[in-house]
Design an enzyme around this catalytic site. Sequence first.
Site, short mmCIF file in Angstrom:
data_model
loop_
_atom_site.label_atom_id
_atom_site.label_comp_id
_atom_site.label_asym_id
_atom_site.label_seq_id
_atom_site.Cartn_x
_atom_site.Cartn_y
_atom_site.Cartn_z
N TYR A 1 0.83 -1.21 0.00
CA TYR A 1 0.00 0.00 0.00
C TYR A 1 0.86 1.26 0.00
O TYR A 1 0.68 2.16 -0.83
CB TYR A 1 -0.94 -0.01 1.23
CG TYR A 1 -2.08 -0.95 0.98
CD1 TYR A 1 -3.23 -0.51 0.33
CD2 TYR A 1 -1.98 -2.29 1.32
CE1 TYR A 1 -4.26 -1.38 0.04
CE2 TYR A 1 -3.00 -3.18 1.04
CZ TYR A 1 -4.13 -2.71 0.40
OH TYR A 1 -5.15 -3.58 0.10
N GLU B 1 -5.50 3.97 4.10
CA GLU B 1 -6.02 3.20 2.96
C GLU B 1 -7.42 3.70 2.63
O GLU B 1 -8.18 4.07 3.51
CB GLU B 1 -6.05 1.70 3.30
CG GLU B 1 -4.66 1.10 3.30
CD GLU B 1 -4.62 -0.32 3.82
OE1 GLU B 1 -5.64 -1.03 3.71
OE2 GLU B 1 -3.56 -0.73 4.35
N ASN C 1 -1.29 7.50 16.27
CA ASN C 1 -2.33 6.48 16.13
C ASN C 1 -2.94 6.09 17.47
O ASN C 1 -4.14 5.79 17.55
CB ASN C 1 -1.77 5.25 15.39
CG ASN C 1 -1.79 5.49 13.89
OD1 ASN C 1 -2.40 6.45 13.41
ND2 ASN C 1 -1.12 4.64 13.14
N HIS D 1 -5.40 8.79 18.07
CA HIS D 1 -6.59 8.64 17.22
C HIS D 1 -7.52 7.58 17.81
O HIS D 1 -8.74 7.74 17.86
CB HIS D 1 -6.19 8.27 15.78
CG HIS D 1 -5.33 9.32 15.14
ND1 HIS D 1 -4.61 9.11 14.00
CD2 HIS D 1 -5.06 10.61 15.51
CE1 HIS D 1 -3.93 10.21 13.69
NE2 HIS D 1 -4.20 11.13 14.59
N GLY E 1 -5.20 18.76 38.99
CA GLY E 1 -5.80 18.90 40.31
C GLY E 1 -6.82 20.01 40.27
O GLY E 1 -7.40 20.29 39.22
N CYS F 1 -12.17 21.54 39.89
CA CYS F 1 -13.12 21.15 38.83
C CYS F 1 -12.83 19.80 38.17
O CYS F 1 -13.72 18.97 38.09
CB CYS F 1 -13.17 22.24 37.76
SG CYS F 1 -13.89 23.75 38.40
N ARG G 1 -7.17 22.89 46.83
CA ARG G 1 -8.05 21.72 46.76
C ARG G 1 -7.59 20.78 45.65
O ARG G 1 -7.40 21.19 44.51
CB ARG G 1 -9.51 22.14 46.51
CG ARG G 1 -10.14 22.77 47.73
CD ARG G 1 -11.46 23.38 47.39
NE ARG G 1 -11.33 24.44 46.39
CZ ARG G 1 -12.36 25.04 45.81
NH1 ARG G 1 -13.59 24.70 46.14
NH2 ARG G 1 -12.16 25.99 44.92
#
Length: 453
Positions: A10, A160, A213, A216, A264, A267, A330
């Site tokens: 390929y 491909e 990859n 992905h 940390g 939130c 926090r």
Amino acid sequence: MNISIFGLGYVGCVSLGCLANNGHHVIGVDVSQNKVDLINKGKPTIIEKDIDTIIAEQHKLGSISATTDAMDAVIKTEISIIAVGTPSSPQGHLNLKYIFKVAENIGKAIQNKDEFHIAAIRSTVLPGTCDKVAEIIEKASGKKRNVGFAIVDNPEFLREGSAVQDYYNPPLTLIGSDNIDAANKVADLYRKLPGEIVITDLRVAEIMKYVNNTYHALKISFANEVGNVCSELGIDSHKVMEIFCKDKQLNISNYYFKPGFAYGGSCLPKDLGGFKTLAHDLYVKTPVIDGIGITNENQIERATDLILKYPNKKLGFLGLSFKAGTDDLRNSPAVRVIELLLGKGADIKIYDKNINTTMLTGTNKDYIDARIPHLSNLLVKDVDHLIETCDVLIVNTNEDEFKSKLVLIEDKIIIDFVRLDDRLLDYENYVGINWSTKKNNNDTYFSSEDTVL
Ligand SMILES: NC(=O)c1ccc[n+]([C@@H]2O[C@H](COP(=O)([O-])OP(=O)(O)OC[C@H]3O[C@@H](n4cnc5c(N)ncnc54)[C@H](O)[C@@H]3O)[C@@H](O)[C@H]2O)c1
């Protein structure tokens, strides 16, 4: 330029056609007589949109040919592109025997060649492979690397199904080498293509395809887990992810993509926990999302272990909060590390210009009271005094004042969680939490199975 391409699968077939289409003379080499015959009849070895026309045209123009004779192809060309397969073993190790065989063939061929030769690896290979290939070529040719030949890593990013389109529209062209002339010569092959040409270190180029990859695959799995949770709630996950992708500041951007310490604050831990619990209550499995917290804990452990390599030393923390410019303690991972170290009897001083224990209130105060109740005894007001009296300096927040002071110090051990300043990378006693420094960037990643010829 005259180019040979080893492997007519390929990647090799597309490179053969497209390089010829861009004005080069290309000789394909394969062990399969069938593939060689196809090219020599003007036919592609693979099914891909547009490649049949390109191969037919370039065959007619006499710009492409193919052979099983590696020696002949190398003698007639300046650059050999290696695009043979690198299949995985069931354990995930790469089988590099095809690459190493080609290296041996190139080595034998350049024995009989006066001109400098470049071997460019287009196949996907693990860090260290190019060095191993160079060793094989040196052994087979009797020539020295960077005197008689050079190695370049030039990973392929095509997919491909859209291989020709991807070849002509790469996100970027990546070239790794320890020989800048060879890197530039390979870059010349791609100057007509859009996208930035990036020339970098060999090992950086080698690992990039794996990083890309893996990311992905992570994107797909993350979107699928979000989708699975949304669909259980009757929410359209496509609307959610469409909006997610509109945030180009935090979501689709380079923000947060800097290796370093654990996250940390008030939130991220809280909302990640909320999403995990939501999925759990809906009986939706979310292993990727569940793993995020595990990775974060691992980073706290890694940081603690790095510091514990220096027992019986006076430790000085530069910054305590979860990021620069705030007094929010926090879920600050540094608080966790200090708590663990104090439990082992460590001698610790802390400087953070934003923290005043008498001003801490509410959940911020509760958090610290539960973990380091005697924090005020550890805090110092004078950063110079901390630097002078401590043996190991741990940089936890990215403050300009730390930069200007630490670049002047060579006799202390510096453990850096934030990549404070690249000038520190040269220092003998500098340790980055997860990046290499000048003294430790030569690791090899081969397993014994990989190096078998
Ligand atoms: N297929 C893709 O979409 C893609 C994309 C990017 C990168 N890659 C990487 O590129 C490399 C090649 O992939 P591919 O899909 O083209 O492989 P492939 O299996 O389609 O082709 C490999 C070719 O190499 C030939 N070969 C084996 N030993 C040889 C030798 N000693 N001399 C000459 N030829 C020899 C084989 O006969 C075969 O034709 C792999 O490392 C792969 O991971 C593939």
